[in-house]
Structure formats: C-alpha cells, structure tokens
Design an enzyme around this catalytic site. Structure first.
Site, PDB file in Angstrom:
ATOM      1  N   TYR A 185       0.741  -0.836  -0.623  1.00  0.00           N
ATOM      2  CA  TYR A 185      -0.242  -0.272  -0.443  1.00  0.00           C
ATOM      3  C   TYR A 185       0.945   1.508  -0.549  1.00  0.00           C
ATOM      4  O   TYR A 185       1.649   1.122   0.844  1.00  0.00           O
ATOM      5  CB  TYR A 185      -0.923  -0.169   1.406  1.00  0.00           C
ATOM      6  CG  TYR A 185      -1.806   1.067   1.915  1.00  0.00           C
ATOM      7  CD1 TYR A 185      -2.913   1.639  -0.126  1.00  0.00           C
ATOM      8  CD2 TYR A 185      -1.551   2.446   2.320  1.00  0.00           C
ATOM      9  CE1 TYR A 185      -4.070   2.567   0.628  1.00  0.00           C
ATOM     10  CE2 TYR A 185      -2.015   3.615   1.861  1.00  0.00           C
ATOM     11  CZ  TYR A 185      -3.424   3.205   0.878  1.00  0.00           C
ATOM     12  OH  TYR A 185      -4.012   4.231   0.683  1.00  0.00           O
ATOM     13  N   GLN A 206     -10.530   0.228   2.261  1.00  0.00           N
ATOM     14  CA  GLN A 206     -11.418  -0.201   1.187  1.00  0.00           C
ATOM     15  C   GLN A 206      -9.735  -0.975  -0.127  1.00  0.00           C
ATOM     16  O   GLN A 206     -10.199  -2.347  -0.212  1.00  0.00           O
ATOM     17  CB  GLN A 206     -12.243   0.655   0.246  1.00  0.00           C
ATOM     18  CG  GLN A 206     -11.499   1.780  -0.199  1.00  0.00           C
ATOM     19  CD  GLN A 206     -11.912   2.948  -0.141  1.00  0.00           C
ATOM     20  OE1 GLN A 206     -12.203   2.786   1.048  1.00  0.00           O
ATOM     21  NE2 GLN A 206     -11.564   4.265  -0.527  1.00  0.00           N
ATOM     22  N   ASN A 213      -3.002   6.074   6.984  1.00  0.00           N
ATOM     23  CA  ASN A 213      -3.451   6.900   8.227  1.00  0.00           C
ATOM     24  C   ASN A 213      -4.000   6.219   8.835  1.00  0.00           C
ATOM     25  O   ASN A 213      -3.985   4.864   8.723  1.00  0.00           O
ATOM     26  CB  ASN A 213      -4.092   7.766   7.926  1.00  0.00           C
ATOM     27  CG  ASN A 213      -5.882   7.202   6.323  1.00  0.00           C
ATOM     28  OD1 ASN A 213      -5.827   6.104   6.886  1.00  0.00           O
ATOM     29  ND2 ASN A 213      -6.203   7.901   6.061  1.00  0.00           N
ATOM     30  N   THR A 217       4.623   9.526  11.988  1.00  0.00           N
ATOM     31  CA  THR A 217       6.049   9.745  11.979  1.00  0.00           C
ATOM     32  C   THR A 217       5.998  10.260  12.704  1.00  0.00           C
ATOM     33  O   THR A 217       5.391  11.254  13.651  1.00  0.00           O
ATOM     34  CB  THR A 217       5.678  10.228  10.597  1.00  0.00           C
ATOM     35  OG1 THR A 217       7.551  10.136  10.361  1.00  0.00           O
ATOM     36  CG2 THR A 217       5.994  12.339  10.220  1.00  0.00           C
ATOM     37  N   GLN A 230      10.527  16.421   9.458  1.00  0.00           N
ATOM     38  CA  GLN A 230       9.022  15.511   9.948  1.00  0.00           C
ATOM     39  C   GLN A 230       7.875  16.151  10.375  1.00  0.00           C
ATOM     40  O   GLN A 230       6.595  15.448   9.854  1.00  0.00           O
ATOM     41  CB  GLN A 230       9.419  14.426  10.977  1.00  0.00           C
ATOM     42  CG  GLN A 230      10.561  13.952  11.250  1.00  0.00           C
ATOM     43  CD  GLN A 230      10.788  12.999  10.066  1.00  0.00           C
ATOM     44  OE1 GLN A 230      11.620  12.973   8.693  1.00  0.00           O
ATOM     45  NE2 GLN A 230       9.427  12.491   9.856  1.00  0.00           N
ATOM     46  N   HIS A 264       4.903  16.087   7.562  1.00  0.00           N
ATOM     47  CA  HIS A 264       3.666  15.147   6.613  1.00  0.00           C
ATOM     48  C   HIS A 264       2.590  15.653   7.475  1.00  0.00           C
ATOM     49  O   HIS A 264       1.559  14.956   6.650  1.00  0.00           O
ATOM     50  CB  HIS A 264       4.749  14.476   7.778  1.00  0.00           C
ATOM     51  CG  HIS A 264       5.210  13.614   7.093  1.00  0.00           C
ATOM     52  ND1 HIS A 264       5.841  12.954   5.688  1.00  0.00           N
ATOM     53  CD2 HIS A 264       7.415  13.158   7.286  1.00  0.00           C
ATOM     54  CE1 HIS A 264       7.399  12.022   4.986  1.00  0.00           C
ATOM     55  NE2 HIS A 264       7.934  12.539   6.282  1.00  0.00           N
ATOM     56  N   GLU A 269      10.402   6.377  15.677  1.00  0.00           N
ATOM     57  CA  GLU A 269      10.478   5.723  14.199  1.00  0.00           C
ATOM     58  C   GLU A 269      12.168   6.129  13.900  1.00  0.00           C
ATOM     59  O   GLU A 269      12.593   4.969  13.342  1.00  0.00           O
ATOM     60  CB  GLU A 269       9.301   6.626  13.650  1.00  0.00           C
ATOM     61  CG  GLU A 269       9.845   6.073  12.211  1.00  0.00           C
ATOM     62  CD  GLU A 269       8.569   6.677  11.782  1.00  0.00           C
ATOM     63  OE1 GLU A 269       8.039   6.702  10.420  1.00  0.00           O
ATOM     64  OE2 GLU A 269       7.933   7.878  11.497  1.00  0.00           O
ATOM     65  N   HIS A 270      12.104   7.544  14.241  1.00  0.00           N
ATOM     66  CA  HIS A 270      13.665   7.728  13.697  1.00  0.00           C
ATOM     67  C   HIS A 270      14.192   8.347  14.459  1.00  0.00           C
ATOM     68  O   HIS A 270      14.134   9.218  15.797  1.00  0.00           O
ATOM     69  CB  HIS A 270      13.484   8.922  12.105  1.00  0.00           C
ATOM     70  CG  HIS A 270      12.211   8.342  11.185  1.00  0.00           C
ATOM     71  ND1 HIS A 270      11.356   9.260  11.519  1.00  0.00           N
ATOM     72  CD2 HIS A 270      12.230   7.975  10.180  1.00  0.00           C
ATOM     73  CE1 HIS A 270      10.536   8.276   9.984  1.00  0.00           C
ATOM     74  NE2 HIS A 270      11.306   7.716   9.121  1.00  0.00           N
ATOM     75  N   ASP A 303      14.890   8.636   3.438  1.00  0.00           N
ATOM     76  CA  ASP A 303      13.398   8.845   3.097  1.00  0.00           C
ATOM     77  C   ASP A 303      13.189   7.816   2.028  1.00  0.00           C
ATOM     78  O   ASP A 303      13.013   7.750   1.162  1.00  0.00           O
ATOM     79  CB  ASP A 303      12.628   9.929   3.358  1.00  0.00           C
ATOM     80  CG  ASP A 303      12.260  10.378   4.687  1.00  0.00           C
ATOM     81  OD1 ASP A 303      11.695   9.674   5.568  1.00  0.00           O
ATOM     82  OD2 ASP A 303      11.909  11.388   5.123  1.00  0.00           O
ATOM     83  N   GLU A 333       3.677 -34.859  30.278  1.00  0.00           N
ATOM     84  CA  GLU A 333       2.691 -33.734  30.583  1.00  0.00           C
ATOM     85  C   GLU A 333       1.601 -34.528  30.117  1.00  0.00           C
ATOM     86  O   GLU A 333       0.502 -34.010  29.019  1.00  0.00           O
ATOM     87  CB  GLU A 333       2.997 -32.894  29.261  1.00  0.00           C
ATOM     88  CG  GLU A 333       4.211 -32.083  28.633  1.00  0.00           C
ATOM     89  CD  GLU A 333       4.116 -31.035  27.301  1.00  0.00           C
ATOM     90  OE1 GLU A 333       4.025 -31.508  26.816  1.00  0.00           O
ATOM     91  OE2 GLU A 333       5.148 -30.258  27.149  1.00  0.00           O
ATOM     92  N   HIS A 385       2.539 -39.371  22.061  1.00  0.00           N
ATOM     93  CA  HIS A 385       2.895 -38.937  21.676  1.00  0.00           C
ATOM     94  C   HIS A 385       4.287 -39.602  21.421  1.00  0.00           C
ATOM     95  O   HIS A 385       5.122 -39.804  21.030  1.00  0.00           O
ATOM     96  CB  HIS A 385       3.657 -37.379  22.598  1.00  0.00           C
ATOM     97  CG  HIS A 385       2.503 -36.226  21.745  1.00  0.00           C
ATOM     98  ND1 HIS A 385       0.994 -36.228  21.741  1.00  0.00           N
ATOM     99  CD2 HIS A 385       2.823 -34.994  21.237  1.00  0.00           C
ATOM    100  CE1 HIS A 385       0.374 -35.345  21.815  1.00  0.00           C
ATOM    101  NE2 HIS A 385       1.897 -34.361  21.478  1.00  0.00           N
TER     102      HIS A 385
END
Length: 445
Positions: free
Chosen positions: A135, A199, A228, A251, A273, A276, A342-343, A376, A430, A435
C-alpha cells in the site's frame, strides 16, 4: 509587542529519577485511537468482503470523491506514466532503488543446517511469501519513494506476485498519481490497483471475483505499507486472515543532541518531520539549555519560510512534540530508549559510540550529516519503520518481512533412538502418552 509563543513545549526531567513506566508516560506522544477508527471502517471492510468491486467503487466515491473507471490500472497507463516521467525524477528513483537494493541484497538469508547429533539435522529454510499487497498512500504528499521502499525488499526476498494499491486521484481521471504509476513501471510492478484507504486493505485481503474488467483479483497473503489511522484500523481487522507489517501511526523524529550540535541542523530536521502531518511528532532530547534556546531561535527563522508553514506549526506546537531536558547523555539515552522513536538522530560528541548504545529505535541516524530525510530517499535504508514506541518489539520493513522460516527436521533411526528417552519422558510428564507411543512404535520388534 509580546514575544511570539515558542514552537516547542518543554518537559524538564532534570534531577528526576523515574521508572521506565513513569518515563514513558512523561514523554510527548501523538494520540492515535485505532480502536475508534476500527468501528468506523468495519462496515467498509465487511462491504468489500461481501460485494467486492462494487463496494470499492462506492467507498472511493464517498472518501476520495471519484468513482474510478479502472480498479486495475491498465498496462498502457503504467507505460505512459513512465514515458512521461521527468528524466531527473526517473534518475532519482533509479538511484534510490539501487541503494536500497544494495542494502537489501545483504539481508538475503541462505538455508542453515545444524547437525544436532550424527544422523539428526534441523534445517532452517527461508521461504518468501507467495503473494503480497503493498500500500502506498496518496494524501498530502505523493510518495513514489514508498513504492521503492515496499517493492525492492519484496523483490529481493523472491516474492512471486506483487500487487500495489494507491488511491485514485480525481485530477488524474480516477487513476493513482502518475509518478506512483511511473515508479511501479520502473520497478516492474504490473498489477496496480486504483484503490485507497480501508477499502484498499479490504480488497487486498479478500480479493474479488471481478474488478470490472472481466478478471478477478486473488487475495494476498501479506499486506505492507504505511497509511493513516483508517488504513491501520483496516489492517487490524484483516490481521489473521492475512499477515500485516504493522499498524503505522503518525511519523516521528527524536533527536538526542548536546551542546556541540548545530541548532540550524536540529531545527531543520524537526521541521522536516513536522512537514508530513499535523500529528507528526518532533522531539528534541538534550542536556543543553543553551542548545534548546538556539533551536527555538532557529525554528523562528526557518518555519515562516517553509512551504507548509501552517501544518508544521500545528505539529511542532502539538502535544506530541517538545523539548525534553535531561541531566546528561546517560539520562538522554534512557529517554530515547523509553520513547522508541521511528527515527532517532544522534547529534552529539562521539555520536557513533552513543548510537551504538541505543536499543529502541526504528532507524538511527548518526552525526550531523545523516539527517532523517536522507533515509527517506537515498541512504539505502528503508523508511517504512515502527511508530508509537513499537520499536521496542519490532523492526522496520525489509527483506525479512517477506520471508518465513520453516524448520525441516531429518533424523535417521539411530538419531531418533538417541532422542527417544528425552522425548517419551517429556510426553509422559505432559500427560500425552500417544506422543511417546508414536516414537516407541518405531522400535517395536
């Protein structure tokens, strides 16, 4: 005239000794209510699962303001987009892809066989996911770089089938942005969907009998890529039916800096940043009050000159951004590890040594000439990274995202005999005697 309000609020942790939980709670963080978004997108996801392409078109008309004629982008549109791509952008995308490919090629993993005992081996096979859905968002910015960051590691991993989805754009006749299409064509991705938001995630996860061109869409096995909060919510809803990389949030950048840092560099990186999204987090952690004041002064110069001034100001002044004052770099390291950015940039004396001690971050950028914006686009690293502190337990997108480890066990009779006592004893302990019996029967006269 009163002085203008500062861009960054200040959290003073000096002379405070906080537990890990208290420290995490004290740090600025964007609020991301994925659960509320789940309630909003559940009907969309369920509708796409039930009605396929018709539901996707309805959702696109509602959320994107366009009812796309082609859910599957025609091959000629991909080719045309690449032909019409500006040469300098094509060259930049080729350079970015080459650098990511160079880094990712080193992440390919050979099968590894361990001889546990003579005649008994366990082999770890690394098998690519067969079909993946990538995506690429299409909101405030056009992100062909995200095509590179998703596609290249999947290709290096050996993924057999790649499907990429990006939102339809009203101004481009219901197709994704032409630069996105050109990047797909450049990298050899031929199955591209003009679908965005929840969707898109639902369509990738459930597939469809017919996209309106007489051809169906097979569901994927794994969905990756940023988006998002509604994309994150849709990923949560389909997780388990398909794999996902992460539920990405806004971000964020954290900068650990001392008095030696250049305030103009620090300010520029915080702004980059904030550009964004109004929810983007920009956090400075420093033991230097003087640097904090100098960065604020630099922001006062750079922000008004920025193309997206209003968005940047909202992000910098939001509760998710700020300056955290610490006693020293030791406390600063504790803060950035608690934050798990994240960064994370390290702009201190002996930055490489400081960076080597960081344990929680999506990616670490070392020294004054390794800004996040390099990562980036053209560092060779991946920019799809964990947000919201999730770097405590997960890493960024890479070749490993698209590989599965499969153990292959091969024991001969003598090797099994050597393991018989341990295995049957544990089976009895067990309460699972069948087994043990499955092993014992192989030695019955």
């Amino acid at each position: 005239m009163p002085d203008p309000a500062p861009f960054l609020s200040v959290i003073d942790l000096r002379a405070r000794r906080l537990s890990a939980a208290e420290l995490t709670a004290a740090l600025p963080r964007a609020e991301l209510d994925v659960e509320s978004a789940v309630a909003a997108v559940r009907p969309v996801v369920e509708d796409v699962a039930a009605r396929g392409a018709a539901a996707v078109r309805d959702a696109s008309e509602r959320f994107d303001g366009v009812r796309p004629e082609h859910l599957r982008v025609p091959k000629e549109e991909l080719e045309r987009a690449l032909t019409e791509l500006a040469p300098e952008i094509r060259a930049a995308l080729e350079e970015s892809a080459a650098r990511v490919r160079a880094v990712d090629s080193a992440q390919s993993r050979p099968d590894e066989t361990v001889q546990v005992v003579p005649g008994g081996t366990v082999t770890q096979r690394w098998v690519p996911v067969r079909r993946v859905g990538l995506y690429v968002p299409g909101g405030r910015a056009v992100l062909p770089s995200s095509v590179v960051m998703n596609v290249v590691p999947a290709q290096i991993a050996g993924v057999e089938q790649i499907v990429l989805a990006s939102p339809p754009q009203k101004e481009f006749g219901g197709l994704p942005h032409p630069t996105i299409l050109a990047a797909c064509a450049l990298l050899g991705v031929t199955e591209v969907l003009a679908v965005g938001g929840a969707q898109a995630i639902a369509l990738l996860a459930h597939g469809a009998e017919d996209l309106g061109d007489g051809r169906g869409l097979e569901a994927v096995d794994l969905v990756t890529g940023p988006g998002n909060v509604y994309v994150a919510a849709a990923k949560r809803l389909v997780r388990g039916q398909v794999g996902i990389d992460a539920e990405a949030g806004p971000t964020e950048i954290a900068i650990l800096a001392d008095a030696d840092a250049d305030p103009a560099f620090v300010a520029a990186d915080l702004i980059s940043q904030a550009e964004h999204d109004p929810l983007a987090a920009s956090v400075l952690v420093t033991d230097s009050v003087e640097l904090a004041h100098a960065v604020e002064a630099a922001l006062a110069i750079q922000v008004p000159a920025a193309a997206h001034q209003a968005r940047i100001e909202e992000a910098l002044r939001g509760e998710q951004s700020g300056v955290v004052l610490v006693d020293d770099l030791e406390q600063g390291l504790a803060v950035v590890d608690a934050y798990g950015a994240e960064h994370l940039e390290i702009q201190t004396a002996d930055a490489a040594a400081v960076a080597a001690r960081v344990t929680n971050a999506g990616a670490v950028f070392v020294g004054p000439h390794s800004p996040v914006s390099l990562g980036d686009y053209a560092a060779g690293s991946n920019h799809v990274l964990p947000t919201g502190g999730t770097s405590r337990f997960t890493g960024g997108l890479g070749v490993q995202t698209f590989l599965r480890g499969i153990h292959v066990v091969h024991y001969d009779r003598d090797a099994l005999k050597g393991a018989r006592t341990a295995a049957t004893t544990l089976a009895d302990a067990e309460g699972l005697p069948a087994h043990g019996a499955a092993i014992d029967i192989r030695f019955a006269d």
